[in-house]
Every structure is written in C-alpha cells, then in structure tokens.
Design a protein around this motif. Structure first.
Motif, PDB file in Angstrom:
ATOM      1  N   LEU A  77       4.919 -25.853  16.270  1.00 27.84           N
ATOM      2  CA  LEU A  77       5.061 -26.023  17.715  1.00 27.84           C
ATOM      3  C   LEU A  77       3.716 -26.232  18.410  1.00 27.84           C
ATOM      4  CD1 LEU A  77       7.760 -23.286  18.448  1.00 27.84           C
ATOM      5  CD2 LEU A  77       8.085 -25.766  18.328  1.00 27.84           C
ATOM      6  N   VAL A  78       2.662 -25.547  17.955  1.00 24.64           N
ATOM      7  CA  VAL A  78       1.370 -25.629  18.638  1.00 24.64           C
ATOM      8  C   VAL A  78       0.507 -26.767  18.103  1.00 24.64           C
ATOM      9  CG1 VAL A  78      -0.763 -24.368  19.169  1.00 24.64           C
ATOM     10  CG2 VAL A  78       1.428 -23.178  19.149  1.00 24.64           C
ATOM     11  N   LEU A  79       0.469 -26.916  16.769  1.00 24.93           N
ATOM     12  CA  LEU A  79      -0.452 -27.884  16.158  1.00 24.93           C
ATOM     13  C   LEU A  79       0.239 -29.024  15.424  1.00 24.93           C
ATOM     14  CD1 LEU A  79      -2.997 -25.348  14.595  1.00 24.93           C
ATOM     15  CD2 LEU A  79      -3.152 -26.499  16.816  1.00 24.93           C
ATOM     16  N   ALA A  80       1.575 -29.005  15.301  1.00 25.30           N
ATOM     17  CA  ALA A  80       2.303 -29.975  14.489  1.00 25.30           C
ATOM     18  C   ALA A  80       1.804 -29.957  13.051  1.00 25.30           C
ATOM     19  CB  ALA A  80       2.198 -31.384  15.070  1.00 25.30           C
ATOM     20  N   ALA A  81       1.433 -28.749  12.559  1.00 21.34           N
ATOM     21  CA  ALA A  81       0.945 -28.569  11.192  1.00 21.34           C
ATOM     22  C   ALA A  81       2.110 -28.122  10.318  1.00 21.34           C
ATOM     23  CB  ALA A  81      -0.183 -27.544  11.160  1.00 21.34           C
ATOM     24  N   ALA A  82       2.284 -28.778   9.167  1.00 22.31           N
ATOM     25  CA  ALA A  82       3.476 -28.555   8.342  1.00 22.31           C
ATOM     26  C   ALA A  82       3.242 -27.657   7.144  1.00 22.31           C
ATOM     27  CB  ALA A  82       4.014 -29.899   7.855  1.00 22.31           C
ATOM     28  N   ALA A  83       1.982 -27.275   6.831  1.00 27.38           N
ATOM     29  CA  ALA A  83       1.692 -26.563   5.586  1.00 27.38           C
ATOM     30  C   ALA A  83       2.447 -25.237   5.506  1.00 27.38           C
ATOM     31  CB  ALA A  83       0.189 -26.330   5.455  1.00 27.38           C
ATOM     32  N   ALA A  84       2.340 -24.422   6.551  1.00 29.57           N
ATOM     33  CA  ALA A  84       3.023 -23.131   6.528  1.00 29.57           C
ATOM     34  C   ALA A  84       4.533 -23.305   6.493  1.00 29.57           C
ATOM     35  CB  ALA A  84       2.604 -22.293   7.740  1.00 29.57           C
ATOM     36  N   GLY A  85       5.059 -24.358   7.132  1.00 26.40           N
ATOM     37  CA  GLY A  85       6.495 -24.616   7.116  1.00 26.40           C
ATOM     38  C   GLY A  85       7.015 -24.919   5.730  1.00 26.40           C
ATOM     39  N   VAL A  86       6.242 -25.671   4.957  1.00 23.40           N
ATOM     40  CA  VAL A  86       6.649 -25.982   3.583  1.00 23.40           C
ATOM     41  C   VAL A  86       6.733 -24.688   2.754  1.00 23.40           C
ATOM     42  CG1 VAL A  86       5.977 -27.166   1.473  1.00 23.40           C
ATOM     43  CG2 VAL A  86       5.750 -28.323   3.672  1.00 23.40           C
ATOM     44  N   VAL A  87       5.716 -23.838   2.887  1.00 23.62           N
ATOM     45  CA  VAL A  87       5.718 -22.574   2.155  1.00 23.62           C
ATOM     46  C   VAL A  87       6.878 -21.696   2.595  1.00 23.62           C
ATOM     47  CG1 VAL A  87       4.406 -20.470   1.687  1.00 23.62           C
ATOM     48  CG2 VAL A  87       3.238 -22.669   1.803  1.00 23.62           C
ATOM     49  N   ALA A  88       7.150 -21.665   3.914  1.00 20.45           N
ATOM     50  CA  ALA A  88       8.236 -20.833   4.430  1.00 20.45           C
ATOM     51  C   ALA A  88       9.587 -21.311   3.911  1.00 20.45           C
ATOM     52  CB  ALA A  88       8.218 -20.846   5.956  1.00 20.45           C
ATOM     53  N   ALA A 106      19.070 -22.010  10.813  1.00 17.00           N
ATOM     54  CA  ALA A 106      19.242 -22.146  12.256  1.00 17.00           C
ATOM     55  C   ALA A 106      17.903 -22.071  12.975  1.00 17.00           C
ATOM     56  CB  ALA A 106      20.189 -21.056  12.763  1.00 17.00           C
ATOM     57  N   GLY A 107      17.045 -21.150  12.546  1.00 20.74           N
ATOM     58  CA  GLY A 107      15.720 -21.051  13.155  1.00 20.74           C
ATOM     59  C   GLY A 107      14.886 -22.286  12.906  1.00 20.74           C
ATOM     60  N   ALA A 108      14.972 -22.854  11.699  1.00 17.60           N
ATOM     61  CA  ALA A 108      14.231 -24.081  11.407  1.00 17.60           C
ATOM     62  C   ALA A 108      14.705 -25.219  12.288  1.00 17.60           C
ATOM     63  CB  ALA A 108      14.392 -24.427   9.927  1.00 17.60           C
ATOM     64  N   ALA A 109      16.030 -25.302  12.524  1.00 13.79           N
ATOM     65  CA  ALA A 109      16.560 -26.343  13.408  1.00 13.79           C
ATOM     66  C   ALA A 109      16.041 -26.163  14.830  1.00 13.79           C
ATOM     67  CB  ALA A 109      18.084 -26.313  13.385  1.00 13.79           C
ATOM     68  N   VAL A 110      15.958 -24.919  15.304  1.00 16.27           N
ATOM     69  CA  VAL A 110      15.436 -24.650  16.646  1.00 16.27           C
ATOM     70  C   VAL A 110      13.968 -25.045  16.741  1.00 16.27           C
ATOM     71  CG1 VAL A 110      14.902 -22.819  18.302  1.00 16.27           C
ATOM     72  CG2 VAL A 110      17.110 -22.843  17.138  1.00 16.27           C
ATOM     73  N   VAL A 111      13.178 -24.738  15.722  1.00 18.91           N
ATOM     74  CA  VAL A 111      11.751 -25.087  15.736  1.00 18.91           C
ATOM     75  C   VAL A 111      11.567 -26.600  15.739  1.00 18.91           C
ATOM     76  CG1 VAL A 111       9.613 -24.973  14.407  1.00 18.91           C
ATOM     77  CG2 VAL A 111      11.022 -22.926  14.688  1.00 18.91           C
ATOM     78  N   LEU A 112      12.370 -27.297  14.920  1.00 16.47           N
ATOM     79  CA  LEU A 112      12.262 -28.759  14.905  1.00 16.47           C
ATOM     80  C   LEU A 112      12.662 -29.346  16.256  1.00 16.47           C
ATOM     81  CD1 LEU A 112      13.661 -29.590  11.347  1.00 16.47           C
ATOM     82  CD2 LEU A 112      11.300 -29.792  12.130  1.00 16.47           C
ATOM     83  N   ALA A 113      13.708 -28.778  16.852  1.00 20.04           N
ATOM     84  CA  ALA A 113      14.110 -29.261  18.186  1.00 20.04           C
ATOM     85  C   ALA A 113      13.023 -28.969  19.214  1.00 20.04           C
ATOM     86  CB  ALA A 113      15.422 -28.589  18.601  1.00 20.04           C
ATOM     87  N   GLY A 114      12.388 -27.774  19.112  1.00 18.04           N
ATOM     88  CA  GLY A 114      11.278 -27.476  20.012  1.00 18.04           C
ATOM     89  C   GLY A 114      10.120 -28.432  19.808  1.00 18.04           C
ATOM     90  N   GLY A 115       9.866 -28.827  18.538  1.00 17.52           N
ATOM     91  CA  GLY A 115       8.818 -29.808  18.284  1.00 17.52           C
ATOM     92  C   GLY A 115       9.123 -31.150  18.918  1.00 17.52           C
ATOM     93  N   VAL A 117      10.895 -31.587  21.734  1.00 17.30           N
ATOM     94  CA  VAL A 117      10.666 -31.417  23.177  1.00 17.30           C
ATOM     95  C   VAL A 117       9.178 -31.462  23.487  1.00 17.30           C
ATOM     96  CG1 VAL A 117      10.932 -29.818  25.110  1.00 17.30           C
ATOM     97  CG2 VAL A 117      12.803 -30.123  23.484  1.00 17.30           C
ATOM     98  N   ILE A 118       8.380 -30.754  22.705  1.00 17.78           N
ATOM     99  CA  ILE A 118       6.934 -30.736  22.952  1.00 17.78           C
ATOM    100  C   ILE A 118       6.347 -32.124  22.727  1.00 17.78           C
ATOM    101  CG2 ILE A 118       4.754 -29.798  22.116  1.00 17.78           C
ATOM    102  CD1 ILE A 118       6.211 -27.196  21.520  1.00 17.78           C
ATOM    103  N   GLY A 119       6.823 -32.832  21.711  1.00 16.04           N
ATOM    104  CA  GLY A 119       6.322 -34.171  21.459  1.00 16.04           C
ATOM    105  C   GLY A 119       6.617 -35.129  22.616  1.00 16.04           C
ATOM    106  N   VAL A 120       7.812 -34.989  23.166  1.00 12.84           N
ATOM    107  CA  VAL A 120       8.155 -35.837  24.317  1.00 12.84           C
ATOM    108  C   VAL A 120       7.261 -35.510  25.509  1.00 12.84           C
ATOM    109  CG1 VAL A 120       9.971 -36.357  25.986  1.00 12.84           C
ATOM    110  CG2 VAL A 120      10.509 -36.200  23.550  1.00 12.84           C
TER     111      VAL A 120
END
Length: 383
Positions: A77-88, A106-115, A117-120
């Motif tokens: 959400l803050v940096l659009a960095a995927a490394a920690a997401g892959v590990v998670a 469900a949480g991953a879907a919410v984070v992607l949706a938040g990404g 919104v932030i990208g827009v």
C-alpha cells in the motif's frame, strides 16, 4: 550423495532465515528507489524504516506470522513493494488451513483493492502498475496465487512424507511384535521338546536308580542309587522351573534357594563324593534375598564345575561377611585323576552377568594347580 547434500542443508537451516530477511529488505529498498519497481516519493528515512521492518518480519517467520503479513500489506500500500507479499503468501499456503486461509485470501483481496485505489489517486507510473486491470490480475497471480500454491504443495508433500514415515514406523513396530510372537512360539516349541526328551530320559534314570536301590545288596550301591534317584528328582524339578520360564506356563514363580540352603547343597556334594568344607568369616548378618540367591548360585555352579573337572580335589567354600557386602569364594586343589566331564563354560558366563547386574564382580581363574571362583556382591546393588 548424502554427505554432499548435508552441508548445503545445514547451511540453509542455519542461515536461511537470515538470508531471506536480507533479501526481502534489499528488495523493498530497491522497489521503493525505482530499481525494480515504482519509485516512491516518500523520504529515504521512511523507505529505510519500511525496508528494515520488512526484513525483520521475514526473519521471524519460524515463530510468528503476523509481522510478515503486516509488512506485506504496508509494503504494497505504501511503496508498491511485492517482496514481503510473496513471502506472506507462501507462508499462508504452508501454514494456514481452513478458516484462517480464507481470512488471509480475503485480506489479500482487500490489500490489492486498496493498491488499486491508491494507484488511481497517485496516478502516473503507480497507476499503470497497480491500477490497470491486466496488471492487477498479473500481480494477484504473482503476489498471491503462485506463492500460495507453492506453499500448499510443499505442505502437502510434507504431510505425505510424515504419513509415510508414520506408516513405516507402524509397520516396523508390527514387524517387531510379530517377530516377538514367533520367538515366543519357538521358545514354547523348544521347551516342549526339551521337556519331552530330557524329562523322559531323567525319569528312566530315576526309575532304574530306585529299582537298583531296592534290589542291591551292597550298602555302597544302595547309597549311590539313592543319591542318583534324589539327584534325578531334583533335576526334574529344576528342569520344570527352567522350561516353565521358557514356556511362560507357570502360574506361580517357584522361589529360588538362598544361603539357608547352602549346607544342604554342600551335604549333597559330600554325598556325591566331593571333599568339601565350609568356612565363614565375619559377623553373619541378614542379607537381601537377591544377594542370598546369587551367592547360592555361585557356590552351586562352582561345586558343579568341581564335580566335572576335579572330583577328587579338596574344596573349600568360604563366605566372608563384609560391612558393605558378601564375598563368596570356592577354591579347589589340583586333581590327581585328570579325568573331566565335558562342559561349555556357559554357567560361569551366566553367573558373571548375574553378579554384575547387582554391581559386583566375579573372578574365575586357575590357582595353585586348582581353580578359584570368587564373587564380591555389594549390599547396595541387591537392595
């Protein structure tokens, strides 16, 4: 192959988590600076803080999961960095089951949706990378789908190997139990055959000795026949006791003889023709039953060996009562006849094991042309 693979495996087990933490921290930093991702407009201190937190979270995955899940959400959400997401996502597939796995998805879907919104809202490269339909689907597959499937596959493989290992151990236990049953059945069969054969022969010997005792006119012959008959009956009793252990058919354990039967044993040996004397040293005290039975066995085996190998020799049985135990000594002088019955030497081996089980020691050695058997049995081991 095994030695060559063990070193890399040990290296991974020892340093794998540390290397993962360093890689995740470096990847978050590189993503925020634009080297492998979208350049972040945030200050370097904030980026460094998130990179260090992500690396620390990845380093705690063996004990805790929530730090890496939080680092994945913040990093995306803050940096659009995927490394920690892959590990998670990999850890979720590896460790989470049922309801918890559904909550993670469900949480991953919410984070992607938040990404999205932030990208827009941010626009520019961030919008193209994280908010377009094609990139969102691709990121969902790379950040969540593939690592999650890999984690699920590794977990299934581990579960399969664990099940196979448990099955192999269960089969091994069943095989050992079957082998024990087979050995028990074989012992029973051998005991039955030994009883049928040996008991029959000894019974015949007892019957003939009894007949000879009745019909003989010579007093010496009558006395010898009586001794043979008595010894044969005692041998039958001992045989039943020993074979009863092998067959596990005795309902009650017949108590073994102890020091109170030592005079009777020496008397039987004298009747058989041995020249045996007994000597006691020290103050006789009440001894544990185990110690007494062991001492009796030592004397009995030693006198049996004297009858076999030096029946005409002078023999001394000495009991020495010590403050902390009992010393049993049986010494016979040299034999003049030179005749000896065959023996396998198993009796002394069994005695040594019995004495050592009580913490004592047994010495059996030639001495002054004869033979010496000495056993030192401590009180401590027999109580």
């Amino acid at each position: 192959m095994a030695p060559s693979n063990s070193a890399p495996r040990r290296f991974v087990q020892r340093y794998g988590v540390l290397l993962l933490a360093v890689v995740v921290a470096a990847a978050v930093w590189a993503s925020a600076t634009g080297d492998i991702g979208v350049r972040s407009p945030l200050s370097g201190a904030v980026v460094l803080l998130l990179a260090v937190f992500s690396g620390w979270a990845a380093g705690t995955i063996r004990t805790r999961r929530w730090p890496v899940f939080l680092a994945a959400a913040l990093g995306w959400l803050v940096l659009a960095a995927a490394a920690a997401g892959v590990v998670a996502s990999y850890q979720a597939g590896l460790r989470l089951r049922g309801r918890r796995l559904a909550i993670y998805l469900a949480g991953a879907a919410v984070v992607l949706a938040g990404g999205v919104v932030i990208g827009v809202q941010v626009g520019g490269v961030r919008r193209i990378t994280t908010a377009t339909t094609g990139n969102v689907l691709l990121l969902a597959a790379c950040l969540v789908g593939l690592p999650l499937v890999l984690g699920l596959w590794v977990r299934a493989r581990r579960d399969t190997l664990a099940a196979l290992r448990d099955r192999a151990e269960r089969l091994e236990r069943e095989r050992e139990a079957h082998a024990d049953r087979v050995r028990a059945e074989e012992r029973t069969r051998i005991a039955r055959e030994m009883h049928d054969v040996v008991a029959h022969r000894v019974s015949l010997m007892v019957v003939h000795a009894g007949a000879l005792e009745v019909t003989a006119a010579d007093p010496a012959t009558v006395e010898a026949a009586a001794l043979i008959r008595t010894t044969g009956r005692q041998a039958l009793t001992d045989l039943r006791e020993v074979l009863g252990v092998l067959r596990q058919a005795e309902a009650a354990v017949v108590p073994e003889r102890g020091l109170d039967a030592l005079d009777e044993l020496i008397g039987e040996s004298r009747t058989a023709g041995l020249r045996v004397s007994r000597q006691d040293e020290g103050e006789p005290t009440a001894l544990p039953a185990t110690l007494g039975r062991t001492a009796y066995r030592v004397v009995r085996e030693a006198l049996t060996n004297v009858r076999k190998h030096a029946a005409d020799a002078e023999t001394v049985v000495r009991l020495r009562y010590l403050p902390d135990g009992l010393e049993v000594l049986v010494r016979n002088g040299p034999s003049e006849s030179g005749s000896a019955l065959p023996g396998a030497g198993q009796g002394l081996l069994g005695l040594r094991e019995r004495v050592e089980l009580l913490g004592g020691r047994l010495e059996a050695t030639p001495a002054d042309g004869g033979f010496l058997v000495r056993a030192l049995i401590p009180l401590e081991g027999a109580t």
